[in-house]
Motif scaffolding. Structure first.
Motif, short mmCIF file in Angstrom:
data_model
loop_
_atom_site.label_atom_id
_atom_site.label_comp_id
_atom_site.label_asym_id
_atom_site.label_seq_id
_atom_site.Cartn_x
_atom_site.Cartn_y
_atom_site.Cartn_z
N TYR A 1 -4.01 2.29 0.26
CA TYR A 1 -5.33 2.64 -0.25
C TYR A 1 -5.24 3.15 -1.68
O TYR A 1 -4.17 3.50 -2.18
CB TYR A 1 -5.97 3.70 0.65
N ASP A 2 -6.40 3.19 -2.33
CA ASP A 2 -6.55 3.75 -3.66
C ASP A 2 -6.89 5.22 -3.49
O ASP A 2 -7.99 5.56 -3.04
CB ASP A 2 -7.66 3.01 -4.42
N ASP A 3 -5.96 6.09 -3.84
CA ASP A 3 -6.15 7.53 -3.62
C ASP A 3 -7.39 8.05 -4.34
O ASP A 3 -8.03 9.00 -3.87
CB ASP A 3 -4.91 8.29 -4.10
N GLU B 1 -6.74 -9.39 5.00
CA GLU B 1 -5.83 -8.42 5.61
C GLU B 1 -5.70 -7.19 4.73
O GLU B 1 -6.11 -7.17 3.57
CB GLU B 1 -4.46 -9.05 5.83
N CYS B 2 -5.13 -6.14 5.32
CA CYS B 2 -4.74 -4.93 4.60
C CYS B 2 -3.23 -4.76 4.77
O CYS B 2 -2.66 -5.21 5.76
CB CYS B 2 -5.46 -3.70 5.16
N GLN B 3 -2.60 -4.12 3.80
CA GLN B 3 -1.17 -3.87 3.90
C GLN B 3 -0.92 -2.61 4.71
O GLN B 3 -1.44 -1.54 4.41
CB GLN B 3 -0.57 -3.73 2.50
N GLN B 4 -0.11 -2.75 5.75
CA GLN B 4 0.13 -1.63 6.66
C GLN B 4 1.08 -0.59 6.05
O GLN B 4 1.93 -0.91 5.23
CB GLN B 4 0.72 -2.13 7.98
N ARG B 5 0.87 0.65 6.48
CA ARG B 5 1.78 1.74 6.15
C ARG B 5 1.69 2.76 7.29
O ARG B 5 0.68 2.88 7.96
CB ARG B 5 1.42 2.38 4.82
#
Length: 543
Positions: free
Chosen positions: A434-436, A401-405
């Motif tokens: 995400y990693d900016d 999964e990915c963490q939502q924002r």
């Protein structure tokens, strides 16, 4: 204590398979009518040799009395001498003996074999002597003897290896997946049976174990289940239509024609022509950032030390893996995926929130896991997104999964102008954490779908065909990236991510170029500046 051959490690080191050993194995298979592993067969032979030696010793010991220096022996007594290889002798005479050390004792004359040599030995010796048994009883049970299992632990590998070589040369034995069986005892599985298996797997649409396929074949009950499983596995393994896609220790059959091409052919975006470099020139402070590249190409000398994650791990999705629909197998991610030495392993990905489940493939030999392109596309996951992995309840299932924002932010966007890769900042709705520093989004494909990706692919293809160097690519993209930062600097993570959009490179050569070229200057905390072109060329010539 009696010295046994089977208790000597060198005996097993020089082990050879005799006709008697093969006969013992035949009896083992005929009696049990089941296949056996190399370990089981080796242990069986060790047990057999162990028992044979003990039987021989008991037979010898039954023909006479064990010689002990403390005992008295009348003429005519049959004595066995363990220290002389259990030779049998007859007491033919006696005389008095005396020594300062032992005092008075009796000397016996013992004749070995009829007409053989006569030797003298001390008897009725009151002083202690190593040939005296500590206590009466079964001499074969005295001493600290290693059991067959303990002998196998010490020398079993050598025995198994020799055994395998011998059995492989015999047409009577059949071998598959570390198991052996007698050919004459195997159930007959023909082309018709395999056609049924092919149809069943095609209908099910997923890998199946032999135990689940056998009921469809209606084999005779005269064969034991383990023999049927072995026969089916052996038969399918020799048919090119089928492939074992289970992890180590678990056989699961699937149809090769139903497997994705990327399982057997590495996706082009992941292919890398390794470049030689000198690791000693890389600045030490740059190594701190390597672990964040999340790349299976990280060289061993640059690989950070990873403590195995127990519950979950999070990594950054890079552009090559985003486009290939894959994830890298690294020391960070490998513990979460079942594997085996050769061939792909079929798994399932599951999203813990939506409960969506879909197939994946672990290709350990090439360092990637395939099966994520559709999820990436449907969820609009860009390169640079944080991906979290967890172990599922099923060993063949991995939670992802990915963490939502829900924010609108200015993000780095890649696009192509005049055949060159460029970058600009655009306001985008960001759905995932995400990693900016490694985020690489793509311009919206309008009016033709995938138009931007197609243009980027042409840049990548041309770079591959021209075999463009790392230094050339760095000099082209550095100005494009530095214009997005008011300070005109670019982070090493951003450079690594951007270089791999144009051409696939491992970290080592990229870090070496940054560390040695005079046109690149470190400004601290992983950031670098780039000199004007004319100054860059002058300094590079000077070097």
């Amino acid at each position: 204590m009696i010295k046994r051959q089977t208790q000597q490690f060198d005996y097993w080191k020089e082990f050879s398979v005799t006709e008697g050993s093969l006969e013992h194995l035949y009896e083992l298979f005929l009696e049990g009518e089941e296949p056996h592993t190399s370990e089981e067969l080796a242990l069986a032979l060790i047990r057999s040799r162990y028992r044979e030696e003990e039987d021989r010793l008991r037979q010898k010991l039954s023909s006479g009395e064990i010689f002990q220096p403390r005992n008295s022996y009348p003429e005519g007594t049959q004595l066995i001498f363990p220290a002389l290889g259990y030779e049998l002798a007859t007491v033919v005479g006696k005389r008095p003996g005396h020594s300062v050390r032992y005092g008075d004792f009796t000397v016996i004359q013992a004749q070995f074999a009829e007409g053989g040599p006569t030797r003298e030995f001390a008897s009725e010796l009151e002083a202690s002597h190593p040939l005296n048994l500590e206590k009466e009883g079964d001499i074969l049970a005295s001493g600290d003897l290693l059991s067959p299992k303990e002998l196998y632990s010490a020398r079993g590998d050598a025995v198994a290896s020799t055994l395998e070589e011998t059995l492989a040369e015999s047409e009577d034995f059949v071998h598959w997946n570390d198991e052996w069986y007698l050919r004459e005892l195997m159930p007959d599985l023909n082309e018709g049976h395999r056609n049924i298996v092919e149809a069943v797997i095609e209908v099910e649409g997923e890998p199946m174990e032999a135990e689940g396929l056998l009921p469809k074949l209606d084999l005779s009950d005269e064969f034991k289940p383990r023999a049927q499983v072995f026969a089916l596995n052996y038969s399918l393994a020799h048919d090119e239509r089928f492939e074992d896609v289970g992890p180590a220790g678990q056989v699961r059959w699937f149809l090769r024609r139903m497997e994705p091409e990327e399982v057997h052919e590495k996706p082009p975006r992941l292919r890398c022509q390794r470049e030689s470099y000198d690791p000693t020139v890389i600045r030490p402070d740059m190594l701190d950032w390597v672990q964040e590249f999340a790349d299976e190409l990280i060289e061993p000398e640059l690989q950070p030390t990873w403590e195995p994650e127990q519950e979950e791990t999070t990594l950054v999705l890079t552009y090559p893996h985003r486009r290939a629909g894959t994830l890298p197998l690294t020391p960070q991610t490998t513990p979460f995926f079942p594997q085996k030495e050769d061939g792909p392993v079929h798994i399932y990905f599951r999203h813990p929130q939506s409960k969506t489940r879909w197939p994946g493939w672990v290709v350990a030999q090439e360092g990637y896991v395939y099966g994520l392109r559709q999820w990436y596309d449907e969820a609009s996951i860009p390169a640079g997104t944080y991906i979290t992995l967890r172990r599922g309840a099923d060993p063949l299932e991995v939670l992802i999964e990915c963490q939502q924002r829900r924010l609108r932010e200015w993000v780095r966007v890649a696009q192509v102008r005049d055949g060159k890769l460029t970058f600009e900042m655009q306001s985008r709705s960001v759905s995932w954490e995400y990693d900016d520093l490694m985020l690489i989004s793509e311009a919206h494909p309008s009016p033709v779908p995938d138009q931007v990706q197609a243009k980027i692919d042409r840049v990548w293809q041309r770079a591959e065909e021209e075999r463009r160097s790392i230094f050339t690519i760095l000099c082209e993209i550095f100005p494009e990236l530095s214009k997005l930062n008011p300070q005109g600097t670019v982070h090493v993570k951003t450079l690594y991510a951007a270089v791999n959009v144009i051409r696939r490179f491992s970290p080592g050569p990229i870090l070496a170029e940054l560390s040695t070229r005079a046109c690149f200057l470190p400004v601290g905390d992983g950031y670098w500046s780039y000199h004007e072109e004319h100054l860059c060329l002058i300094r590079c010539r000077q070097r």
